[in-house]
Design a protein around this motif. Structure first.
Motif, short mmCIF file in Angstrom:
data_model
loop_
_atom_site.label_atom_id
_atom_site.label_comp_id
_atom_site.label_asym_id
_atom_site.label_seq_id
_atom_site.Cartn_x
_atom_site.Cartn_y
_atom_site.Cartn_z
N GLU A 89 0.81 -1.23 0.00
CA GLU A 89 0.00 0.00 0.00
C GLU A 89 0.84 1.27 0.00
O GLU A 89 0.29 2.37 -0.11
N ASP A 90 2.14 1.15 0.12
CA ASP A 90 3.03 2.31 -0.02
C ASP A 90 3.33 2.62 -1.49
O ASP A 90 3.97 3.64 -1.79
N THR A 91 2.88 1.76 -2.38
CA THR A 91 3.11 1.97 -3.80
C THR A 91 2.45 3.27 -4.26
O THR A 91 1.26 3.48 -4.06
N ALA A 92 3.25 4.14 -4.87
CA ALA A 92 2.76 5.46 -5.30
C ALA A 92 3.89 6.21 -5.98
O ALA A 92 5.05 5.79 -5.91
N VAL A 93 3.53 7.33 -6.58
CA VAL A 93 4.54 8.31 -7.00
C VAL A 93 4.77 9.23 -5.81
O VAL A 93 3.81 9.77 -5.25
N TYR A 94 6.02 9.40 -5.44
CA TYR A 94 6.37 10.23 -4.28
C TYR A 94 6.92 11.57 -4.77
O TYR A 94 7.80 11.62 -5.64
N TYR A 95 6.38 12.63 -4.15
CA TYR A 95 6.74 13.99 -4.53
C TYR A 95 7.38 14.73 -3.36
O TYR A 95 6.92 14.62 -2.22
N CYS A 96 8.37 15.52 -3.70
CA CYS A 96 9.00 16.43 -2.76
C CYS A 96 8.38 17.81 -2.96
O CYS A 96 8.10 18.19 -4.11
N ALA A 97 8.18 18.55 -1.86
CA ALA A 97 7.57 19.87 -1.96
C ALA A 97 8.27 20.84 -1.02
O ALA A 97 8.84 20.42 0.00
N ALA A 98 8.18 22.13 -1.36
CA ALA A 98 8.86 23.16 -0.57
C ALA A 98 8.01 24.41 -0.44
O ALA A 98 7.22 24.74 -1.33
N VAL A 120 7.57 4.60 -6.63
CA VAL A 120 7.91 3.55 -5.67
C VAL A 120 6.88 2.44 -5.83
O VAL A 120 5.68 2.69 -5.74
N THR A 121 7.36 1.24 -6.09
CA THR A 121 6.48 0.09 -6.25
C THR A 121 6.91 -0.99 -5.27
O THR A 121 8.08 -1.40 -5.28
N VAL A 122 5.98 -1.43 -4.45
CA VAL A 122 6.27 -2.46 -3.45
C VAL A 122 5.47 -3.70 -3.82
O VAL A 122 4.24 -3.67 -3.87
N SER A 123 6.18 -4.78 -4.09
CA SER A 123 5.52 -6.02 -4.48
C SER A 123 5.27 -6.90 -3.26
O SER A 123 6.05 -6.90 -2.30
#
Length: 124
Positions: A89-98, A120-123
């Motif tokens: 369930e952590d599978t996602a596109v991860y974004y950095c923001a400022a 990030v893809t977690v199998s």
């Protein structure tokens, strides 16, 4: 103005670890509060973690608390997200923001600058 570039995403098995990095441009990086968000397919972008300009204050989403750690190195203009005990369930596109500011910020609307994201893809 600040530009952000994420890296470190990839495919990992459940229970594994990844370390995401976010490289920021600009000489005033230390004035910016930073955050990590993620967006899974068909879902809204959600808060993951945030860190204050000096690194002394950090906050986490309940779903990642105890597994993820956000940190920063102002001398290198870098922010990191160490992700342990990863779950599918952590599978996602991860974004950095400022954004400029002295606090920690939870909402996408509070951030002014965004990176392009890293998958990030977690199998299972």
């Amino acid at each position: 103005q600040v530009q952000l570039v994420e890296s470190g995403g990839g495919l990992v098995q459940a229970g594994g670890s990844l370390r995401l990095s976010c490289a920021a441009s600009g000489r005033t990086f230390s004035r910016y509060a930073m955050g990590w968000f993620r967006q899974a397919p068909g879902k809204e972008r959600e808060f993951v973690a945030a860190i204050s300009w000096n690194g002394r204050s950090t906050v986490y989403a309940d779903s990642v608390k105890g597994r993820f750690t956000i940190s920063r190195d102002n001398a290198k203009n870098m922010v990191y997200l160490q992700m342990n005990s990863l779950k599918p369930e952590d599978t996602a596109v991860y974004y950095c923001a400022a954004r400029e500011g002295a606090g920690t910020y939870y909402y996408t609307t509070q951030y002014d600058f965004w990176g392009q994201g890293t998958q990030v893809t977690v199998s299972s």
